[in-house]
Scaffold this active site. Structure first.
Site, PDB file in Angstrom:
ATOM      1  N   ALA A   1       0.805  -1.225   0.000  1.00 57.66           N
ATOM      2  CA  ALA A   1       0.000   0.000   0.000  1.00 57.66           C
ATOM      3  C   ALA A   1       0.834   1.269   0.000  1.00 57.66           C
ATOM      4  O   ALA A   1       0.285   2.359  -0.140  1.00 57.66           O
ATOM      5  CB  ALA A   1      -0.936   0.006   1.213  1.00 57.66           C
TER       6      ALA A   1
ATOM      7  N   ASN B   1      13.299   1.514  -1.665  1.00 57.42           N
ATOM      8  CA  ASN B   1      12.614   2.767  -1.369  1.00 57.42           C
ATOM      9  C   ASN B   1      13.041   3.902  -2.288  1.00 57.42           C
ATOM     10  O   ASN B   1      12.480   4.995  -2.215  1.00 57.42           O
ATOM     11  CB  ASN B   1      12.866   3.181   0.082  1.00 57.42           C
ATOM     12  CG  ASN B   1      12.218   2.219   1.063  1.00 57.42           C
ATOM     13  OD1 ASN B   1      11.007   2.051   1.062  1.00 57.42           O
ATOM     14  ND2 ASN B   1      13.025   1.570   1.883  1.00 57.42           N
TER      15      ASN B   1
ATOM     16  N   ARG C   1      11.811 -11.188 -35.738  1.00 59.55           N
ATOM     17  CA  ARG C   1      10.622 -10.648 -35.079  1.00 59.55           C
ATOM     18  C   ARG C   1       9.632 -11.775 -34.780  1.00 59.55           C
ATOM     19  O   ARG C   1       9.853 -12.933 -35.177  1.00 59.55           O
ATOM     20  CB  ARG C   1      10.011  -9.556 -35.959  1.00 59.55           C
ATOM     21  CG  ARG C   1      10.899  -8.325 -36.080  1.00 59.55           C
ATOM     22  CD  ARG C   1      10.347  -7.330 -37.085  1.00 59.55           C
ATOM     23  NE  ARG C   1       9.024  -6.850 -36.695  1.00 59.55           N
ATOM     24  CZ  ARG C   1       8.232  -6.151 -37.512  1.00 59.55           C
ATOM     25  NH1 ARG C   1       8.626  -5.880 -38.755  1.00 59.55           N
ATOM     26  NH2 ARG C   1       7.049  -5.742 -37.091  1.00 59.55           N
TER      27      ARG C   1
ATOM     28  N   HIS D   1      22.291 -11.321 -46.533  1.00 60.26           N
ATOM     29  CA  HIS D   1      22.574  -9.887 -46.560  1.00 60.26           C
ATOM     30  C   HIS D   1      21.315  -9.068 -46.808  1.00 60.26           C
ATOM     31  O   HIS D   1      20.554  -9.357 -47.731  1.00 60.26           O
ATOM     32  CB  HIS D   1      23.568  -9.524 -47.680  1.00 60.26           C
ATOM     33  CG  HIS D   1      24.632 -10.522 -47.925  1.00 60.26           C
ATOM     34  ND1 HIS D   1      25.771 -10.600 -47.171  1.00 60.26           N
ATOM     35  CD2 HIS D   1      24.731 -11.508 -48.858  1.00 60.26           C
ATOM     36  CE1 HIS D   1      26.529 -11.580 -47.621  1.00 60.26           C
ATOM     37  NE2 HIS D   1      25.922 -12.150 -48.641  1.00 60.26           N
TER      38      HIS D   1
ATOM     39  N   ALA E   1      18.307 -11.274 -60.862  1.00 58.35           N
ATOM     40  CA  ALA E   1      18.527 -10.074 -60.058  1.00 58.35           C
ATOM     41  C   ALA E   1      17.705  -8.911 -60.593  1.00 58.35           C
ATOM     42  O   ALA E   1      17.562  -8.731 -61.800  1.00 58.35           O
ATOM     43  CB  ALA E   1      20.010  -9.717 -60.054  1.00 58.35           C
TER      44      ALA E   1
END
Length: 457
Positions: free
Chosen positions: A9, A228, A334, A364, A424
Site C-alpha cells: 500500500a 525505497n 521478429r 545480406h 537479379a
C-alpha cells in the site's frame, strides 16, 4: 493451510514516480510479481495483497489470478493497520485455523527456501525473519531475554541507546497463527514516535500470552533488502543479476563476464553454452547444447537449437531457431520467425512471421515477412517480400531449392516454384514456375559517345 498477506500500500515517495512502487520492475518483472512467485511456491490457500496508493493500477496488473484477492488500506496507519485490513478475508472458511505469513511488496527477493525455513522454525507459535547487520541504523531491533528467547521488537526511533547497540534486526517478515494474529492486532496501539500501529508490537503480546517466538535467518543478505529509491532499486538489480549469473555458471554455462549479463525472465541452457558480454535475456529463453551467443544480443521469448551461433548485436523476439543455424551479426528475428536447421540469416536481415527452411540462406540486407520458404533456398541481398497492400498482409511461398537473385521484390500473394530462379532486379507480381528462370526488367542498352552535361559558365 497457509494464508499469505503481502503489504503493497505504500506511496514510494522517494521513487519520484507516478507508478506505484511495487510495480517498478526488477529483472524484468514488477517487484510484487517476484513476491507473488515466492509466495505461490509455498502453495498457500489464499493470498491477500493489501493495496493503498495506486490501488487501481496494482489490482489491474494482477486481477483475475486464482487464489489472489485484495484489501484496501486507506489511509495508511502502519503495518499493523495494514494487516488488519486483510483479517476479514483471512477468517473466511476455516482460515482461522491456519497460519498467516506476512510479506512485503517492496522486499522482492526473499526466496522460497528461506520462507520454508521460517515456517519450520515457527512450530505452533510465531516466527520472525531476522538478520545480523554491521550497521543496524533505521531497523527495528530484536530484543532477547537472558535465555536467548525473542521477547519483543523495538523500532529504531523508539529504541534507547542500549537497544540501538543490538545488531540483530527485524526484516518485517513473520508468520503467526491466524486466530491469535487477529486478537493481537486488536490490542496494539499507536503510542510511538511515528503514531502508527506497528505489526512488530504483536511479538511482545505473543510472549505475554505464553506463545513461543522463534527466529530464522535468510541464506543471503540481499533476500531481505527493500526498495525505497531508484538507487536502491539499481543496487538490488545488480545483486540479483550477480546471483542469476552465479546460478548459470554453476549449471555449466560460460559467461564471458558475469558482471555484464542480464536475465529478465527464465533462461534454460543446455551443456556447453557460451554467452558473451552485454547480452539480455527476457521472458522465456531456451538455449540448446553448444549454443554460442555473441556480444550485445537481445533474446526475448526465444528457443534456439543445439550448435547454433547468434552473432553480435542480433535481436530475437518470439522466434524459434533450429539446430546448427547461424544468425547475425546485426540480424533481427521478429515474432513468428521460424528458422530451420542449418539456416543462415546474415547482417541486416529482418524476418517476421515467416519460415526459413532447412539449409536456406538470407545472408545480406533482406526483409522477409509473412513468407513460407522451403529448404536450400538462397535469398539474395536486397530481397524484399512486399507483404502489405496498405490494408491486409499477404503471404509469399518459395518452394525448395529456389534461387532468389539480388534486389528482388516479391509482391504478395505470390509463389515461386521448386527449383525456380529469379533474376537479379526482378519485381515478381505473378507466380514463378518451377525449374525456370523468371526475370522482369528492361533490356540493357548502350548509347555510344554519350557525354555528361557540362556546367554552364
Amino acid at each position: 493451510m497457509l494464508n499469505v498477506v503481502i503489504l503493497a500500500a505504500g506511496l514510494g515517495k522517494r521513487m519520484q514516480s507516478d507508478l506505484p512502487k511495487v510495480l517498478h520492475t526488477l529483472a524484468g518483472q514488477p517487484m510484487l510479481g517476484h513476491v507473488l512467485e515466492s509466495a505461490r511456491d509455498l502453495q498457500p490457500g489464499r493470498i491477500v495483497v493489501v493495496v493503498g496508493h495506486g490501488a487501481e493500477r496494482v489490482e489491474a496488473a494482477y486481477a483475475g489470478q486464482a487464489g489472489l484477492s485484495f484489501a484496501l488500506q486507506r489511509p495508511q496507519h502502519g503495518t499493523g493497520h495494514a494487516v488488519q485490513q486483510a483479517v476479514p478475508q483471512l477468517m473466511e472458511g476455516d482460515g482461522a485455523e491456519d497460519a498467516t505469513l506476512v510479506l512485503y511488496g517492496d522486499v522482492p527477493l526473499v526466496q522460497p527456501e528461506t520462507l520454508r525455513r521460517l515456517m519450520a522454525a515457527r512450530g505452533q507459535g510465531v516466527a520472525v525473519l531476522t538478520e545480523v547487520l554491521p550497521d543496524a541504523t533505521g531497523y527495528g531491533r530484536i530484543v532477547r531475554d537472558a535465555q536467548g528467547q525473542v521477547t519483543r521488537i523495538v523500532e529504531h526511533k523508539d529504541a534507547n541507546e542500549q537497544e540501538r547497540a543490538i545488531k540483530e534486526v527485524n526484516t518485517g517478515i513473520l508468520v503467526a497463527p491466524t486466530a491469535k494474529l487477529k486478537d493481537w492486532l486488536t490490542r496494539i496501539d499507536n503510542n510511538n514516535a511515528q503514531g502508527e500501529y506497528y505489526l512488530t508490537d504483536i511479538i511482545a503480546l505473543a510472549v505475554a500470552d505464553g506463545v513461543t517466538v522463534s527466529a530464522a535467518q535468510p541464506a543471503a543478505s540481499w533476500e531481505t533488502l527493500g526498495v525505497n529509491s531508484r538507487a536502491q532499486q539499481a543496487e538490488l538489480e545488480r545483486r540479483w543479476q550477480a546471483e542469476l549469473a552465479r546460478r548459470q555458471l554453476e549449471a555449466g554455462v560460460t559467461l564471458a563476464d558475469p558482471a555484464r549479463f542480464d536475465q529478465r525472465g527464465t533462461l534454460e541452457c543446455g551443456r556447453d553454452v557460451y554467452i558473451d558480454v552485454g547480452c539480455v535475456f527476457e521472458g522465456r529463453v531456451k538455449l540448446g547444447d553448444g549454443v554460442r551467443v555473441g556480444p550485445h544480443c537481445v533474446l526475448r521469448d526465444v528457443e534456439v537449437g543445439a550448435g547454433t551461433q547468434i552473432e553480435a548485436y542480433s535481436h530475437l523476439q518470439q522466434a524459434r531457431v533450429g539446430d546448427e543455424a547461424r544468425v547475425g551479426p546485426y540480424a533481427r528475428l521478429r515474432p513468428g520467425a521460424d528458422l530451420g536447421n542449418q539456416a543462415h540469416v546474415g547482417n541486416f536481415v529482418e524476418i517476421k512471421n515467416a519460415v526459413l527452411g532447412e539449409a536456406s540462406k538470407a545472408n545480406h540486407l533482406a526483409y522477409i515477412g509473412d513468407a513460407d520458404i522451403g529448404a536450400r533456398v538462397n535469398v539474395g541481398a536486397g530481397t524484399i517480400t512486399c507483404n502489405y497492400d496498405g490494408v491486409n498482409k499477404h503471404r509469399t511461398i518459395i518452394e525448395d531449392d529456389a534461387f532468389i537473385g539480388s534486389d528482388t521484390q516479391l509482391v504478395a500473394p505470390v509463389r515461386v516454384g521448386r527449383g525456380a530462379t529469379l533474376a537479379a532486379g526482378t519485381t515478381l507480381t505473378r507466380d514463378a514456375p518451377a525449374d525456370s528462370l523468371t526475370l522482369s526488367r528492361i533490356r540493357q542498352s548502350t548509347v555510344p559517345g554519350w557525354k555528361r552535361p557540362v556546367k554552364k559558365s
